[in-house]
Design a protein around this motif. Structure first.
Motif, mmCIF file in Angstrom:
data_model
loop_
_atom_site.group_PDB
_atom_site.id
_atom_site.type_symbol
_atom_site.label_atom_id
_atom_site.label_comp_id
_atom_site.label_asym_id
_atom_site.label_seq_id
_atom_site.Cartn_x
_atom_site.Cartn_y
_atom_site.Cartn_z
ATOM 1 N N THR A 1 111.971 18.429 112.057
ATOM 2 C CA THR A 1 111.640 17.714 113.290
ATOM 3 C C THR A 1 110.151 17.419 113.428
ATOM 4 O O THR A 1 109.746 16.758 114.382
ATOM 5 C CB THR A 1 112.093 18.529 114.520
ATOM 6 O OG1 THR A 1 111.417 19.776 114.520
ATOM 7 C CG2 THR A 1 113.600 18.711 114.541
ATOM 8 N N SER A 2 109.342 17.926 112.517
ATOM 9 C CA SER A 2 107.878 17.789 112.576
ATOM 10 C C SER A 2 107.321 18.368 113.874
ATOM 11 O O SER A 2 106.431 17.794 114.498
ATOM 12 C CB SER A 2 107.466 16.318 112.424
ATOM 13 O OG SER A 2 107.908 15.800 111.201
ATOM 14 N N LYS A 3 107.867 19.489 114.288
ATOM 15 C CA LYS A 3 107.424 20.167 115.501
ATOM 16 C C LYS A 3 107.035 21.603 115.157
ATOM 17 O O LYS A 3 107.612 22.213 114.271
ATOM 18 C CB LYS A 3 108.542 20.182 116.553
ATOM 19 C CG LYS A 3 108.942 18.801 116.992
ATOM 20 C CD LYS A 3 109.929 18.824 118.113
ATOM 21 C CE LYS A 3 110.405 17.454 118.494
ATOM 22 N NZ LYS A 3 109.445 16.395 118.484
ATOM 23 N N ASP A 4 106.063 22.134 115.897
ATOM 24 C CA ASP A 4 105.653 23.522 115.713
ATOM 25 C C ASP A 4 106.758 24.460 116.175
ATOM 26 O O ASP A 4 107.469 24.169 117.132
ATOM 27 C CB ASP A 4 104.388 23.828 116.526
ATOM 28 C CG ASP A 4 103.165 23.126 115.980
ATOM 29 O OD1 ASP A 4 103.128 22.853 114.765
ATOM 30 O OD2 ASP A 4 102.245 22.850 116.776
ATOM 31 N N CYS A 5 106.872 25.597 115.499
ATOM 32 C CA CYS A 5 107.867 26.603 115.887
ATOM 33 C C CYS A 5 107.679 27.021 117.337
ATOM 34 O O CYS A 5 108.654 27.242 118.060
ATOM 35 C CB CYS A 5 107.783 27.818 114.973
ATOM 36 S SG CYS A 5 108.454 27.540 113.326
ATOM 37 N N SER A 6 106.427 27.117 117.792
ATOM 38 C CA SER A 6 106.177 27.524 119.177
ATOM 39 C C SER A 6 106.764 26.515 120.160
ATOM 40 O O SER A 6 107.255 26.891 121.221
ATOM 41 C CB SER A 6 104.680 27.705 119.421
ATOM 42 O OG SER A 6 103.994 26.496 119.149
ATOM 43 N N ASN A 7 106.744 25.234 119.829
ATOM 44 C CA ASN A 7 107.338 24.208 120.686
ATOM 45 C C ASN A 7 108.862 24.227 120.602
ATOM 46 O O ASN A 7 109.543 23.902 121.578
ATOM 47 C CB ASN A 7 106.829 22.816 120.313
ATOM 48 C CG ASN A 7 105.348 22.653 120.563
ATOM 49 O OD1 ASN A 7 104.774 23.336 121.392
ATOM 50 N ND2 ASN A 7 104.729 21.753 119.827
#
Length: 141
Positions: free
Chosen positions: A58-64
């Protein structure tokens, strides 16, 4: 004198934002924000995926992703499981309800996407995509 590069950029940005705005509205009507839909779409049925793997897709940070997975879990669309090989790893998978909602939501959103192009001939779309490919190949990013 017109700066054609700036004019092209402005037209592309205007078109992109119009499409994004309408897509977000469609997804909201389906009960999801864009990020939530993206995560749901990237978990395949019967798949068990780590947050790290989902982050890459998803090209998203794990925190997000944590907050998004929390939302999907509250809607009973996904569940978290401890990895059988490594208890430190948490895996995410769709519930049966999640698989159905995912399938229905993707289908409904694809119908919306098709509706965006209803008034455009296939050849015009092909020509436009060809132009996009030319620009995409020549822009150094």
């Amino acid at each position: 004198m017109k700066d054609i590069s700036l004019e092209c950029y402005n037209k592309l940005m205007h078109l992109s934002w119009r499409i994004i705005k309408q897509s977000r509205k469609d997804l909201a009507n389906l009960g999801f924000a864009w990020n939530q839909y993206t995560v749901l779409k990237n978990i395949k049925p019967e798949e068990s995926i780590t947050l790290s793997e989902l982050s890459i897709r998803t090209s998203k940070d794990c925190s997000n992703l944590t907050a998004i997975v929390d939302f999907l879990e509250k809607k009973e669309l996904v569940k978290r499981n401890v990895d059988t090989q490594d208890r430190r790893v948490i895996r995410i998978q769709l519930t049966h309800k999640g698989e159905k909602v995912r399938e229905d939501t993707i289908l409904q959103h694809e119908i919306f996407i098709h509706s965006l192009f209803d008034n455009i001939e296939d050849m015009e779309i092909q020509d436009f995509m060809g132009s996009i490919d030319i620009v995409n190949d020549k822009i150094n990013l």
